[in-house]
Write an enzyme that holds these catalytic residues in place. Structure first.
Site, PDB file in Angstrom:
ATOM      1  CG  ASN A 283      -1.798   1.148   1.400  1.00  9.97           C
ATOM      2  OD1 ASN A 283      -1.383   2.284   1.215  1.00  9.97           O
ATOM      3  ND2 ASN A 283      -3.041   0.889   1.772  1.00  9.97           N
TER       4      ASN A 283
ATOM      5  CE  LYS B 131      -2.227  -0.373   5.448  1.00  9.35           C
ATOM      6  NZ  LYS B 131      -2.327  -1.801   5.767  1.00  9.35           N
TER       7      LYS B 131
ATOM      8  CG  ASP C 292      -4.598  -5.965   9.381  1.00 11.46           C
ATOM      9  OD1 ASP C 292      -4.592  -5.758   8.149  1.00 11.46           O
ATOM     10  OD2 ASP C 292      -5.578  -6.446   9.974  1.00 11.46           O
ATOM     11  CB  SER C 293      -4.387  -0.082   9.791  1.00 12.42           C
ATOM     12  OG  SER C 293      -4.063  -0.061   8.413  1.00 12.42           O
TER      13      SER C 293
ATOM     14  CG  PHE D  66      -3.799   5.776   2.290  1.00  9.59           C
ATOM     15  CD1 PHE D  66      -2.893   6.321   3.188  1.00  9.59           C
ATOM     16  CD2 PHE D  66      -4.381   4.555   2.628  1.00  9.59           C
ATOM     17  CE1 PHE D  66      -2.559   5.667   4.368  1.00  9.59           C
ATOM     18  CE2 PHE D  66      -4.057   3.884   3.811  1.00  9.59           C
ATOM     19  CZ  PHE D  66      -3.135   4.450   4.674  1.00  9.59           C
ATOM     20  N   GLY D  67      -7.058   6.032   1.360  1.00  9.20           N
ATOM     21  CA  GLY D  67      -8.147   5.306   2.011  1.00  9.20           C
ATOM     22  C   GLY D  67      -9.284   6.224   2.453  1.00  9.20           C
TER      23      GLY D  67
ATOM     24  CG  ASP E 283      -6.215   9.483   5.336  1.00  9.35           C
ATOM     25  OD1 ASP E 283      -6.548   8.947   6.405  1.00  9.35           O
ATOM     26  OD2 ASP E 283      -5.071   9.421   4.874  1.00  9.35           O
TER      27      ASP E 283
ATOM     28  CE  LYS F 264      -3.225   9.103   8.015  1.00  6.60           C
ATOM     29  NZ  LYS F 264      -3.353   8.283   6.804  1.00  6.60           N
TER      30      LYS F 264
ATOM     31  CG  HIS G 290      -4.476   4.632  12.660  1.00  2.67           C
ATOM     32  ND1 HIS G 290      -4.398   5.833  11.982  1.00  2.67           N
ATOM     33  CD2 HIS G 290      -4.714   3.693  11.691  1.00  2.67           C
ATOM     34  CE1 HIS G 290      -4.592   5.623  10.691  1.00  2.67           C
ATOM     35  NE2 HIS G 290      -4.792   4.341  10.492  1.00  2.67           N
TER      36      HIS G 290
HETATM   37  P1  IMP Z   1      -5.131  -3.526   5.335  1.00  2.00           P
HETATM   38  O1  IMP Z   1      -4.427  -3.142   6.612  1.00  2.00           O
HETATM   39  O2  IMP Z   1      -4.205  -3.711   4.201  1.00  2.00           O
HETATM   40  O3  IMP Z   1      -6.116  -4.624   5.556  1.00  2.00           O
HETATM   41  O4  IMP Z   1      -5.997  -2.270   4.845  1.00  2.00           O
HETATM   42  C1  IMP Z   1      -6.444  -1.323   5.717  1.00  2.00           C
HETATM   43  C2  IMP Z   1      -7.509  -0.467   5.054  1.00  2.00           C
HETATM   44  O5  IMP Z   1      -8.040   0.355   6.100  1.00  2.00           O
HETATM   45  C3  IMP Z   1      -6.965   0.488   4.001  1.00  2.00           C
HETATM   46  O6  IMP Z   1      -7.066  -0.036   2.711  1.00  2.00           O
HETATM   47  C4  IMP Z   1      -7.859   1.702   4.185  1.00  2.00           C
HETATM   48  O7  IMP Z   1      -9.077   1.515   3.509  1.00  2.00           O
HETATM   49  C5  IMP Z   1      -8.145   1.688   5.678  1.00  2.00           C
HETATM   50  N1  IMP Z   1      -7.121   2.480   6.402  1.00  2.00           N
HETATM   51  C6  IMP Z   1      -6.167   2.030   7.266  1.00  2.00           C
HETATM   52  N2  IMP Z   1      -5.399   3.034   7.685  1.00  2.00           N
HETATM   53  C7  IMP Z   1      -5.854   4.135   7.082  1.00  2.00           C
HETATM   54  C8  IMP Z   1      -5.424   5.497   7.108  1.00  2.00           C
HETATM   55  O8  IMP Z   1      -4.446   5.892   7.739  1.00  2.00           O
HETATM   56  N3  IMP Z   1      -6.154   6.338   6.359  1.00  2.00           N
HETATM   57  C9  IMP Z   1      -7.224   5.955   5.628  1.00  2.00           C
HETATM   58  N4  IMP Z   1      -7.644   4.698   5.532  1.00  2.00           N
HETATM   59  C10 IMP Z   1      -6.960   3.790   6.265  1.00  2.00           C
END
Ligand code: IMP
Length: 201
Positions: A11, A14, A71-72, A150-151, A153, A173, A178
């Site tokens: 990602n 990230k 993982d988030s 991203f995501g 945000d 940020k 987190h």
């Molecule tokens: P994974 O950890 O690859 O399963 O994906 C985590 C998903 O959570 C990401 O694709 C985003 O959709 C969302 N996410 C996690 N951290 C963030 C962040 O810092 N900003 C925005 N979206 C986040």
């Protein structure tokens, strides 16, 4: 002594944040771009911690390198904690994921739009497994704002600043996010580990 640290994420968002958070360590930060042949592993765990460990263990075993993975996800109170662990699978693109979230919260008033981002970072090396967790509380806006990050945000408002994460710079940020909270603990741990390896007593 390890001289390299593998940051096991594909990602882009990230990767940029983690690279900045760990930039002052005396370690070369290596990305998964250097291992294009390695597959991704399914996130089959039932917690953020399990998934972070699964990823870090897998890439450590494949490369032999000291590895960090995370993982988030986003937990929205009015949706019973969804999308949570399934944040990445909530839609096919960031735009689709945001549109679905806003649609599901269409009738939810501002004061009930509370949410939190959660991140667990896992560090795995020979004889080493540690995890570090961070979270940040906020609120889901009714429309996206900002072009950074991203995501989710653009729809995640951080109330103390009255801005979405996408309206903050990367370092603004990370100061409150987190991921910032989890990786600052991981960085402190690595600093002590490297010191101890240099001056064993
Ligand atoms: P994974 O950890 O690859 O399963 O994906 C985590 C998903 O959570 C990401 O694709 C985003 O959709 C969302 N996410 C996690 N951290 C963030 C962040 O810092 N900003 C925005 N979206 C986040």
């Amino acid at each position: 002594m390890p001289e390299k640290l593998l940051i096991a994420t594909r990602n882009r968002g990230k990767w940029e944040e983690i690279r900045e958070l760990l930039a002052d360590l005396p370690l070369a930060l290596i990305g998964l771009d250097e291992f294009p042949h390695l597959p991704d592993i399914p996130e089959s765990g039932s917690t953020f911690e399990e998934n972070a460990l699964l990823k870090a263990r897998f890439f450590h075993e494949q490369t032999g390198m000291l590895t960090v993975a995370e993982d988030s996800g986003l937990e929205v109170e009015a949706l019973g904690g969804a999308p949570g662990l399934f944040s990445a699978r909530y839609g096919r693109s960031d735009a689709e994921r945001i549109a679905r979230l806003l649609a599901e919260l269409r009738d939810v008033p501002t004061e009930q739009r509370t949410a939190r981002f959660v991140c667990v970072a896992a560090l795995v090396g020979p004889h080493l497994e540690r995890t570090f967790a961070g979270e940040v509380h906020g609120r889901i806006r009714t429309a996206p704002a900002g072009a950074n990050g991203f995501g989710f945000d653009p729809v995640f408002e951080y109330p103390p600043l009255g801005k979405t994460f996408a309206e903050l710079t990367r370092s603004e940020k990370s100061a409150v996010s987190h991921r910032g909270r989890a990786f600052r603990q991981l960085r402190e741990f690595l600093v002590l580990l490297l010191e101890r390896e240099r001056n064993p007593s």
